[in-house]
Structures are given as structure tokens and as C-alpha cells.
Design an enzyme around this catalytic site. Structure first.
Site, mmCIF file in Angstrom:
data_model
loop_
_atom_site.group_PDB
_atom_site.id
_atom_site.type_symbol
_atom_site.label_atom_id
_atom_site.label_comp_id
_atom_site.label_asym_id
_atom_site.label_seq_id
_atom_site.Cartn_x
_atom_site.Cartn_y
_atom_site.Cartn_z
ATOM 1 N N LEU A 185 40.034 102.952 17.856
ATOM 2 C CA LEU A 185 39.797 101.514 18.002
ATOM 3 C C LEU A 185 38.440 101.343 18.672
ATOM 4 C CD1 LEU A 185 42.864 101.807 17.545
ATOM 5 C CD2 LEU A 185 43.196 99.849 19.046
ATOM 6 N N ILE A 186 37.436 101.001 17.897
ATOM 7 C CA ILE A 186 36.057 101.003 18.382
ATOM 8 C C ILE A 186 35.527 99.587 18.525
ATOM 9 C CG2 ILE A 186 35.113 101.262 16.039
ATOM 10 C CD1 ILE A 186 32.903 103.046 17.355
ATOM 11 N N LYS A 267 46.048 93.174 23.434
ATOM 12 C CA LYS A 267 46.068 94.616 23.215
ATOM 13 C C LYS A 267 47.303 95.037 22.419
ATOM 14 C CE LYS A 267 42.273 95.820 25.329
ATOM 15 N NZ LYS A 267 42.277 96.612 26.567
ATOM 16 N N GLN A 298 44.193 97.523 32.104
ATOM 17 C CA GLN A 298 44.301 98.974 32.070
ATOM 18 C C GLN A 298 44.958 99.558 33.316
ATOM 19 O OE1 GLN A 298 40.433 100.579 30.922
ATOM 20 N NE2 GLN A 298 40.217 99.038 29.314
ATOM 21 N N CYS A 457 27.076 79.091 25.862
ATOM 22 C CA CYS A 457 28.059 79.798 26.684
ATOM 23 C C CYS A 457 27.307 80.414 27.853
ATOM 24 C CB CYS A 457 28.809 80.867 25.883
ATOM 25 S SG CYS A 457 27.769 82.228 25.309
#
Length: 494
Positions: A185-186, A267, A298, A457
Site C-alpha cells: 500500500l504505497i 485504514k 498506529q 487550504c
């Protein structure tokens, strides 16, 4: 030209059948890459080493061969040698002198010999005899056994003498193809690129899965770094690049999932999608660049909640690595510049993200999610061989104007409502509209096409990506508003 390739030590301790298979795989990998350098190059193997033989003595060809050897997984080191039939010790000295004599002028040196086979002399005998001869018959400054300017290396294998001209460290690891494949998953940042590289180095064919959270420029950037990794370290085997459009998933999460659980749910959605993609590609494991406690999603409880969504094996090669060490590897493998310029495009920003996710709350949050949106994203993914992304990279990316003066335009604040509420944008004599980035693609088409719109932004990343995306979609009246810090007439309320 003659090169001797030394195997990564972990290969040499494998059982005989496995060792044989690994050596054969490394030979085949080198053949597939070196044939593109010169069709006359031969690659031969035996139980202990691989030899690369090339016609002539062209230095440019030698450099190209060395480049391939230095970035092919499975190699501990390699040496360029001058091969000779073995004679007596004086003959060994004379042949070593023919190679090294001119290079010792004014330098201290020592001789190091390795010997395999049955001979009437020892390695130390060779070192003493050859060293003494070189000291007397060259312009060397003298013998110095500790920290000399030059180390003269020779190898004797049975009836062959190899005078080593140059030794170069290899990449280490296992040959690609010796292990099963994975789907990485890059995102293009430091972590995911280094994680992908470490899998390649371990001999694993690494395919890529990119979740597009909005923006053609970001996708092209990720394709560029994925192609770089494959082309430099893994080109002996074809791999695939999968792009999954995740804008709709992001929109669904932002509108229906509790703020503190958005990151964990995102995720989990990614793992759900990646698991289905991997299953269809017959891949048994996923790879992520996550490290414990690097960000809120994480933590160990959150990672456990994320992993619970899939039965597919999830590998995390960076799980206990420091960020500085990750960046050091990125620099060494050549991806630092890619990662440093890659947008940190995060689809969801929680004001107070949970660090101890509870499964009952995760499931309750997902109960409000329309899973048809996820299935639509998976079904509309694009899969292509990594070689084919070059066509995308060569295409001209639509450019947008970035301006500091918004007086003649309408500024659209595309930040998440939570961010906008905390620090509202106030511009004197300029109309400001609020359209969150996850709604921008659908709502922009309804705006007055005769007016010029500038997206805003905090960091300018999302606005740049979405402006390029809108312009690419056929809206020429869009740009980016990026005021200078403390610009007159522009304030962000504390």
C-alpha cells in the site's frame, strides 16, 4: 571483463536444494537484466558463486555491469578480476604486478590472499612472497599491514588465479522471485517507499496499490516513485500497479463516521479493498509503512482494530524503526527527493483522534457507512503493469495558476469544516465560499462558469491537487490562492 559475484551469506547456509534454487534464481535475474546491457554478456553459476563474463575491456560497459550488480538483491559483494591460469608463486607475483604495479606508485600497501583447493603453499605464503615482490619491483612507498593506502587482493581457486581489480558491496537480501509476492500500500512518502524497498530486497516481488484520495498530480507522483523502485531494484520481474479511486469513500467517512474514529475506519476500508485486490491477483500478503506510535492510527490498539478487518497477512517492515532511520534508508536508495516533494495528502483529519480504539465503537461507526461506495471504488480500480505507467508519467500534467492576490476572484475554502471553524479565513473585499474538499468535485460544476475561482487550504497541498484535478476535468476557471504569510487584508482568526 570478468566479474565474480559473491552470494548473500544467508543464501549459503540454506539446505542444498534451497541454496541451488536461490543461486539459479539470482543467475536468471542477472541474465534478464544484463542482456539489456549487452547481448554478449554471459552469466554462469556454480555452488559458491556467479561469474559474469563480458566481451572486451570497455570501461563504460564495465560501469553498466557494475551498476546492475550493485542494485540486484541477493548479492553480498562482487569483484572485477583479471583471471589467469595458476602457476607457481613467482608466476602469481608477476601476474599480480602486471595488474597492480602502476597503481602502487607512492602508496603503502598490503596483500590479502584467499585460497580454495589443494596447493603446496598457504595463503600466508602467497601474501609474503607477492608482497615482497611488489615492494621491490614497483614504486610503492612500502608495505603496511594495518590501514594501508591500498589492499591488493588475490584469490586462488584450484588451478585458477584471480587478481582482483575492484571490489564493490552488493545490496544483500534474497533474489527476487525466491519468495511469494506481496501487495504494498504505497502513498509515495518516506514510509511506504522504504517498506516497499525492504520487501524487494528480501526477494519478494512487490506489487503496488495506491488509494487515490483526490488528485491526478498525487497519483502521477506515486506512480513515478513506484516505477523508480521497480526499475532500479526489481525489474527482473514484472509487477502491477493498482489505483483505487477513494474520493467517495473519504466523503462517506467524513459525513457519517464519528470524528475520533475516522482515521481507524479509513485504514480498515483500505485493508478491505486491498485484501480483495490481493485475492484477485493471487497475492497472500499486504505491506504497509506503519510504525508503532508514529501517528495516532498506529498505536497498538488501533493497529489491532485495523488488522481485525481482514484475514490477509499484513506485513509492517518498519514497525519499530525510528523516523530518522527510515529517512536515511530513503536517502540511500534514492527515494528521498520523491518523498520530500510528495504531498502528504491525508483524506481525514480528526480533531481528537482516538488512540485506543474499541471494537464495539469501530463497528458502530461503520454501521453508518454505505458499503456500496466501497464496492464501487474497488470495482472501478485501474490495474496496469508497472512498465505502462511511463505513458502516464510522460503525459503533460495540467498546470494551475498559484496567486497571492485574490481581489478579482472568488476564494473557495476547501478545508474540512472542523479546520475552518477553528481558523476561519477572512479576506477584505473578497467573496469567500466554503466547500469542503470532499464535496468539491460534485459541487464545482454548479458554480458560475464565467467567474474565476481560487482554492484555499492551510498548506496549499489539497488546493493544488484539486485545482489540477478540476482543470483536467475541463474547468479552466480554477486556480490556487496561496497568500504570503501575514499578507495584508488576509487574516486567520485565532
Amino acid at each position: 571483463m570478468h566479474f565474480i559475484v559473491k552470494l548473500f551469506p544467508e543464501i549459503t547456509i540454506k539446505s542444498p536444494p534451497v541454496r541451488k534454487r536461490f543461486i539459479k534464481q539470482l543467475r536468471d535475474n542477472l541474465r534478464s537484466q544484463l542482456v539489456q546491457v549487452d547481448t554478449g554478456i554471459k552469466v554462469e553459476r556454480d555452488w559458491e558463486k556467479i561469474e559474469v563474463l563480458a566481451p572486451g575491456n570497455d570501461e563504460l560497459l564495465s560501469a553498466r555491469i557494475s551498476d546492475v550488480l550493485a542494485r540486484t538483491p541477493g548479492i553480498a559483494n562482487f569483484v572485477r578480476v583479471q583471471p589467469f591460469p595458476l602457476g607457481d608463486m613467482h608466476d602469481v607475483f608477476e601476474k599480480t604486478l602486471s595488474v597492480w604495479g602502476p597503481l602502487l606508485e607512492g602508496k603503502t600497501f598490503c596483500v590479502r590472499a584467499k585460497r580454495t583447493g589443494s596447493h603446496e603453499f598457504s595463503s600466508i605464503d602467497v601474501e609474503r612472497y607477492v608482497g615482497g615482490g611488489l615492494n621491490q619491483h614497483s614504486g610503492a612507498k612500502g608495505v603496511k599491514l594495518k590501514n594501508p593506502d591500498v589492499v591488493v587482493k588475490i584469490e586462488i581457486r584450484d588451478d585458477n588465479l584471480y587478481v582482483i581489480e575492484e571490489q564493490t558491496p552488493g545490496l544483500g537480501g534474497f533474489p527476487i522471485g525466491s519468495q511469494e509476492g506481496v501487495l504494498s500500500l504505497i502513498s509515495g512518502g518516506f514510509d511506504s517507499t522504504v517498506a516497499s524497498y525492504l520487501m524487494i530486497k528480501r526477494g519478494i516481488r512487490t506489487h503496488y496499490c495506491f488509494f487515490n484520495l483526490g488528485g491526478r498530480a498525487h497519483e502521477l507522483g506515486v506512480k513515478e516513485v513506484a516505477f523508480f523502485l521497480w526499475n532500479k531494484y526489481g525489474s527482473s520481474h514484472p509487477v502491477k500497479f493498482v489505483s483505487v479511486p477513494f474520493e467517495g469513500v473519504i466523503s462517506e467517512i467524513l459525513q457519517n463516521v464519528d470524528n475520533s474514529y475516522m482515521g481507524v475506519v479509513l485504514k480498515r476500508m483500505m485493508l478491505r479493498a486491498a485484501s480483495k485486490v490481493a485475492a484477485e491477483l493471487d497475492i497472500q500478503a499486504l505491506v504497509t509503512g506503519e510504525a508503532v506510535a508514529q501517528v495516532s492510527s498506529q498505536t497498538l490498539p488501533n493497529l489491532a482494530a485495523i488488522d481485525a478487518v481482514t484475514d490477509t497477512l499484513v506485513l509492517r517492515p518498519l514497525i519499530v524503526m525510528d523516523k530518522g532511520d527510515i529517512i536515511d534508508i530513503s536517502r540511500a536508495i534514492g527515494t528521498e527527493d520523491f518523498a520530500a516533494s510528495m504531498p502528504e495528502y491525508c483524506g481525514v483529519i480528526s480533531v481528537k483522534p482516538t488512540t485506543k480504539a474499541k471494537m464495539d465503537k469501530v463497528l458502530a461507526a461503520e454501521a453508518k457507512f454505505d458499503f456500496d461506495v466501497l464496492e464501487q471504488a474497488i470495482s472501478t480500480r485501474k490495474t496496469q503493469f508497472i512498465q505502462d505507467v511511463v505513458a502516464d508519467l510522460e503525459a503533460t500534467v495540467v498546470k494551475v495558476d498559484v496567486v497571492a492576490d485574490a481581489s478579482a476572484s472568488v476564494v473557495i475554502d476547501i478545508r474540512h469544516p472542523n479546520e475552518e471553524e477553528l481558523r476561519p479565513l477572512r479576506l477584505a473585499n473578497v467573496e469567500v465560499q466554503k466547500i469542503p474538499f470532499f464535496s468539491l468535485n460534485t459541487r464545482f460544476a454548479g458554480l458560475d462558469p464565467s467567474r474565476q475561482y481560487l482554492l484555499y487550504c492551510d498548506k496549499g497541498v489539497m488546493s493544488q491537487l484539486h485545482a489540477e484535478h478540476l482543470k483536467d476535468a475541463g474547468h479552466p476557471n480554477v486556480g490556487v490562492y496561496r497568500p504570503e504569510q501575514q499578507a495584508a487584508g488576509c487574516t486567520l482568526a485565532p
